[in-house]
Design an enzyme around this catalytic site. Structure first.
Site, PDB file in Angstrom:
ATOM      1  N   GLY A  86       0.473  -5.032   0.893  1.00  0.00           N
ATOM      2  CA  GLY A  86      -0.527  -5.117  -0.150  1.00  0.00           C
ATOM      3  C   GLY A  86      -0.050  -5.817  -1.425  1.00  0.00           C
ATOM      4  CD  GLU A 114       0.685  -5.577   5.298  1.00  0.00           C
ATOM      5  OE1 GLU A 114       1.581  -6.414   5.716  1.00  0.00           O
ATOM      6  OE2 GLU A 114       0.081  -5.455   4.330  1.00  0.00           O
ATOM      7  CB  ALA A 140      -0.911  -0.054   1.401  1.00  0.00           C
ATOM      8  CD  GLU A 145      -2.871  -7.727   2.331  1.00  0.00           C
ATOM      9  OE1 GLU A 145      -2.695  -6.769   2.152  1.00  0.00           O
ATOM     10  OE2 GLU A 145      -3.773  -8.080   3.297  1.00  0.00           O
TER      11      GLU A 145
HETATM   12  N1  COA Z   1       4.553   3.405   0.200  1.00  0.00           N
HETATM   13  C1  COA Z   1       5.100   4.802  -0.072  1.00  0.00           C
HETATM   14  N2  COA Z   1       6.354   4.953  -0.018  1.00  0.00           N
HETATM   15  C2  COA Z   1       7.069   3.798   0.078  1.00  0.00           C
HETATM   16  C3  COA Z   1       6.648   2.575   0.356  1.00  0.00           C
HETATM   17  C4  COA Z   1       5.505   2.346   0.355  1.00  0.00           C
HETATM   18  N3  COA Z   1       4.774   1.231   0.717  1.00  0.00           N
HETATM   19  N4  COA Z   1       7.849   1.784   0.409  1.00  0.00           N
HETATM   20  C5  COA Z   1       8.896   2.681   0.127  1.00  0.00           C
HETATM   21  N5  COA Z   1       8.585   3.698  -0.073  1.00  0.00           N
HETATM   22  C6  COA Z   1       9.315   4.875  -0.508  1.00  0.00           C
HETATM   23  C7  COA Z   1      10.429   5.396   0.539  1.00  0.00           C
HETATM   24  O1  COA Z   1       9.769   6.169   1.442  1.00  0.00           O
HETATM   25  C8  COA Z   1      11.442   6.020  -0.090  1.00  0.00           C
HETATM   26  O2  COA Z   1      11.191   7.496  -0.230  1.00  0.00           O
HETATM   27  P1  COA Z   1      12.124   8.504  -0.567  1.00  0.00           P
HETATM   28  O3  COA Z   1      13.226   8.023  -1.560  1.00  0.00           O
HETATM   29  O4  COA Z   1      11.453   9.490  -0.832  1.00  0.00           O
HETATM   30  O5  COA Z   1      13.020   8.486   0.839  1.00  0.00           O
HETATM   31  C9  COA Z   1      11.523   5.088  -1.507  1.00  0.00           C
HETATM   32  O6  COA Z   1      10.329   4.530  -1.538  1.00  0.00           O
HETATM   33  C10 COA Z   1      12.359   3.990  -1.470  1.00  0.00           C
HETATM   34  O7  COA Z   1      12.323   3.343  -0.233  1.00  0.00           O
HETATM   35  P2  COA Z   1      13.625   2.642   0.509  1.00  0.00           P
HETATM   36  O8  COA Z   1      12.938   2.074   1.828  1.00  0.00           O
HETATM   37  O9  COA Z   1      14.732   3.863   0.640  1.00  0.00           O
HETATM   38  O10 COA Z   1      14.350   1.831  -0.563  1.00  0.00           O
HETATM   39  P3  COA Z   1      14.832   0.311  -0.288  1.00  0.00           P
HETATM   40  O11 COA Z   1      15.248  -0.137  -1.587  1.00  0.00           O
HETATM   41  O12 COA Z   1      15.984   0.188   0.857  1.00  0.00           O
HETATM   42  O13 COA Z   1      13.804  -0.616   0.196  1.00  0.00           O
HETATM   43  C11 COA Z   1      11.282  -1.382   0.419  1.00  0.00           C
HETATM   44  C12 COA Z   1      12.501  -0.987  -0.531  1.00  0.00           C
HETATM   45  C13 COA Z   1      10.145  -1.790  -0.407  1.00  0.00           C
HETATM   46  C14 COA Z   1      11.888  -2.980   0.866  1.00  0.00           C
HETATM   47  C15 COA Z   1      11.055  -0.807   1.555  1.00  0.00           C
HETATM   48  O14 COA Z   1      10.948   0.797   1.269  1.00  0.00           O
HETATM   49  C16 COA Z   1       9.817  -1.127   2.494  1.00  0.00           C
HETATM   50  O15 COA Z   1      10.210  -1.899   3.330  1.00  0.00           O
HETATM   51  N6  COA Z   1       8.774  -0.354   2.195  1.00  0.00           N
HETATM   52  C17 COA Z   1       7.625  -0.567   3.011  1.00  0.00           C
HETATM   53  C18 COA Z   1       6.875  -1.812   2.625  1.00  0.00           C
HETATM   54  C19 COA Z   1       5.801  -2.126   3.531  1.00  0.00           C
HETATM   55  O16 COA Z   1       5.745  -2.070   4.629  1.00  0.00           O
HETATM   56  N7  COA Z   1       4.612  -2.261   2.663  1.00  0.00           N
HETATM   57  C20 COA Z   1       3.421  -2.246   3.548  1.00  0.00           C
HETATM   58  C21 COA Z   1       2.443  -1.129   3.336  1.00  0.00           C
HETATM   59  S1  COA Z   1       1.211  -1.503   4.486  1.00  0.00           S
END
Ligand code: COA
Ligand code: NAD
Length: 713
Positions: free
Chosen positions: A100, A123, A61, A103
């Site tokens: 998501g 989450e 999400a 999911e």
């Molecule tokens: N929604 C919105 N923005 C997101 C995002 C999400 N689900 N996941 C990552 N981003 C953004 C980060 O804020 C970051 O933004 P910035 O460059 O402006 O700081 C950018 O995407 C890159 O993320 P980053 O974490 O720095 O990259 P990474 O390659 O180290 O890791 C992920 C990538 C996907 C593993 C990590 O971002 C992550 O764990 N995201 C959350 C996943 C999550 O919890 N999803 C469930 C949502 S309910």
């Protein structure tokens, strides 16, 4: 957005497009809904593949949408429509399928993953639960125990583990999209009934009641007051005991409570705060985006005690070569063994080969002559460190960065011993250094922006969250700890016990109360610091030092040889175990001390403990912001959550203050200052008052007020 094309004649290919992680924003969800409809109504299309652009399936999400008015199609019906489709839908998972994103994949009929992909339902780490059917579909694929583990911890797993758990159907070392398209063609006419996960039963072990009871106990113990892990267990219980439709209803209800909770806000703030700190800036106006880091290949570590070992391991695990120097022969031998063990265990855990040959050992400082960066981790003795910096400055290449792991000493002083003070930076790791994610990167008044950029980058390579901070005694973390610890001692003087103080702090959510922490890190360590500050006066119980209230209680324990866990006695007793037990000796010692100083014990309630300990710590945090030692509240909060056991679901001290209300923090500080006028730390600092005067803006607006405060200085 999502792009649609027909490939290989009969396969509808839907590509999610929302850089950098293809999060499921309203536009992406709309794109999926529209394109699924299009593919299903196109008679030429026999099967469908869903993938993400740029080698990333989907990061879940869009967290930025939380807390805003939701628009666009909701996830649950979108995923149901995919699952109900009468043509096979295959998820092609590359990069990540998280939250998501996973999911969505679970709603598809098949899942093909690249072998390097990571999957998970994180989450819970954002104070939520997977509410697009994740809690109901996952256990139907993996069984309940694995689903409980994945959903309550939020951990990411490898594609290989996902295959073992039946989350994915096939792995590939090549393009998952190509493999999925080929696969989609091969299953075009196959029946789909057994492929719809929600239609499958959720298989329960015979002792399902006991399984949930144990799971609930486990999460309550480790959650430290966080509500999301508990809700995750409840949602899985619904999957085990209710038909799918009712399980979904329960998932929705539980999510509704979590979604608007303060804990979810705190955890989501923390997620972004950890990314904000990478965009560091210095008071000089120097910023992260205006300076290029230099490439570092060879490193040196000086001193292989507790910290040096962990630092060497972290550097090697980041692929950097390490020259490890320890003058004491026996320690060097022990360190070699300990480091090899840590590398081997780490490699086993991560399923890679250990990098033992990246580390060479020496007893001679000359061995670091050729490295690009040295990290000094010898005893916390300023004269010794000064001498080492002087030596390093003539031994090392002139362009080598010289760093110190000191936890409180003056970086400018160490820099003044080097011929190149602009290349001297503090790297304050936390114990154990190969495990703890936090690194305080301390810039001195002469550190060059290139040096700061390089060290921040090295920290990132080591897998740390690096926070750039200014140079002052104790930097950010330890400086804030000081008034907090002092309040603990004052409370003992006034009638509390270590158990009462720690109980209140642990109830708040700290991993460890302040006295248990002090016993663990060593009462002798704090004593040496206070001695260095000229505060220790052996044999006396004078309670005013350097013009303000001082409690000699910890010094008196030190003089008794009670150093904490290492001597079996401290604020608690440890009878051959690490378990802290209340100590009657300590209680009568406190009574004797109060009698000797004419102090009457009074009843102290946990609320007072929290207010005095936390608000003084918070007040110091505001002073740090006011002085520009930390650039913003996020920096302080990341340091406290990752380095000091501050409960994650409370965001950090600065975020917590904003939740309590800054006006209340000021009022309570003023009240306690009235009662204890000899404790200047209780006086609300200028920035705190300024923020209150500015109407207590939300935490993300504080930087504007701080900037104005600085411009008035
Ligand atoms: N929604 C919105 N923005 C997101 C995002 C999400 N689900 N996941 C990552 N981003 C953004 C980060 O804020 C970051 O933004 P910035 O460059 O402006 O700081 C950018 O995407 C890159 O993320 P980053 O974490 O720095 O990259 P990474 O390659 O180290 O890791 C992920 C990538 C996907 C593993 C990590 O971002 C992550 O764990 N995201 C959350 C996943 C999550 O919890 N999803 C469930 C949502 S309910
Ligand atoms: P330690 O006593 O465990 O190790 C210090 C090591 O340095 C010893 O093995 C000693 O033999 C070695 N040493 C001394 N002089 C040397 C020299 N001239 N050349 C090479 N080696 C030499 O100490 P530690 O706990 O690892 O702390 C090291 C530094 O890290 C200190 O500055 C401390 O303040 C800081 N620090 C410690 C912690 C912690 O929790 N222990 C946390 C953060 C920072």
């Amino acid at each position: 957005m999502a792009h649609y094309s027909r490939v290989s004649g009969t396969v509808g290919l839907i590509t999610l497009q929302n850089p950098p992680v293809n999060a499921l924003s309203a536009a992406v969800r709309q794109g999926i809904v529209d394109n699924v409809k299009r593919a299903l109504s196109d008679p030429e299309v026999k099967s469908v593949v869903i993938c993400g652009q740029n080698g990333v399936f989907c990061g879940g999400a869009d967290i930025k949408e939380f807390g805003t008015a939701m628009t666009g199609p909701p996830l649950v019906p979108m995923i149901h429509a995919i699952e109900a489709a009468n043509k096979p839908v295959v998820a092609a998972i590359e990069g990540v399928a998280l939250g998501g994103g996973l999911e969505l994949a679970l709603g598809c009929h098949y899942r093909i993953a690249h072998s390097k992909a990571k999957l998970g339902l994180p989450e819970v780490t954002l104070g939520l639960l997977p509410a697009a059917g994740g809690t109901q579909r996952l256990p139907r694929l993996t069984g309940l125990p694995a689903a409980l583990d994945l959903i309550t911890t939020g951990r990411h797993i490898t594609a290989a583990d996902a295959l073992k758990l039946s989350i994915v159907d096939q792995l590939t070392d090549h393009s998952a999209v190509d493999a999925a398209v080929k696969f989609a063609k091969s299953v075009a006419d196959q029946p789909l009934d057994t492929r719809r996960v929600s239609k499958q039963p959720c298989l329960c072990p015979p002792d399902v009641g006991a399984l949930f009871e144990a799971a609930m106990q486990k999460v309550r113990r480790s959650a430290r007051g966080a509500i999301a892990p508990v809700a995750c267990v409840q949602a899985l219980q619904a999957a085990a005991t209710l038909p799918y439709a009712l399980g979904m209803q329960r998932e929705k209800e539980l999510m509704a409570t979590l979604f608007t909770s303060g804990q979810a806000r705190a955890l989501q703030y923390s997620f972004f705060a950890q990314r904000v700190v990478a965009r560091w800036s210095m008071p000089s106006g120097t910023r992260w985006d205006s300076n290029k880091p230099r490439t570092i290949r060879k490193t040196g570590v000086i001193g292989l005690g507790t910290m040096g070992r962990g630092i060497a391991v972290s550097l090697a695990q980041a692929g950097l070569s390490v020259v490890a120097v320890e003058t004491h022969e026996k320690t060097l031998k022990e360190a070699k063994q300990a480091i090899s063990g840590m590398l081997e265990r780490g490699a086993k855990r991560r399923g890679v080969a250990p990098v033992l040959d990246l580390i060479t050992y020496s007893q001679n400082l000359q061995a670091v002559a050729n490295v690009d960066l040295v990290i000094e981790a010898v005893f916390e003795d300023v004269a010794l460190k000064e001498q080492i910096f002087q030596q390093l400055s003539s031994i090392c290449k002139p362009e080598a960065f010289l760093c110190s792991n000191t936890s409180s000493l003056d970086i400018d002083l160490l820099a003044s011993r080097s011929r190149h003070p602009e290349l001297v930076v503090g790297m304050h790791f936390f114990a154990p250094a190969h495990v703890m994610k936090l690194l305080e990167v301390v810039y001195g008044s002469r550190s060059s922006p290139e040096a700061v950029a390089t060290i921040m980058n090295v920290g990132k390579q080591m897998g740390k969250v690096s926070v750039a901070v200014g140079n002052c005694r104790g930097f950010v973390g330890n400086r804030m700890l000081k008034p907090y610890l002092e309040q603990g001692l004052f409370l003992l003087e006034e009638g509390a016990t270590p158990e009462l103080v720690d109980g209140a702090l642990e109830e708040f959510g700290f991993a460890m109360g302040l006295f248990r922490m002090s016993d663990l890190s060593g009462i002798d360590v704090g004593w040496k610091v206070r001695k260095g500050e000229g505060l220790v006066q052996p044999g006396t119980t004078v309670r005013v030092r350097q013009g303000r209230r001082y409690s000699p209680l910890a010094d008196l324990l030190y003089e008794q040889g009670r150093f904490g866990q290492k001597t079996g006695r401290g604020w608690y007793r440890y009878d051959n175990s690490r378990e802290a037990r209340p100590d009657p000796w300590l209680h009568s010692f406190l009574e004797g001390y109060r009698a000797q100083n004419g102090m009457a014990a009074r009843r102290i309630d946990p609320q007072e403990v929290l207010e005095r300990c936390l608000y003084t710590l918070i007040n110091e945090g505001f002073r740090i912001l006011e002085e520009g030692i930390a650039a913003g509240p996020e920096d302080v909060d990341v340091i406290y959550v990752l380095g000091y056991g501050w409960p994650k679901h409370r965001g950090g001290p600065m975020f917590y203050a904003s939740m309590v209300g800054l006006t209340k923090v000021v009022e309570r500080l003023e009240y306690y200052q009235g009662v204890h006028p000899d404790v200047p730390q209780l006086q609300p600092c200028r920035l705190l008052r300024r923020l209150v005067a500015a109407g207590s803006p939300p935490v993300h607006k504080w930087r504007d007020v701080i900037k104005k405060t600085h411009s008035h200085l």
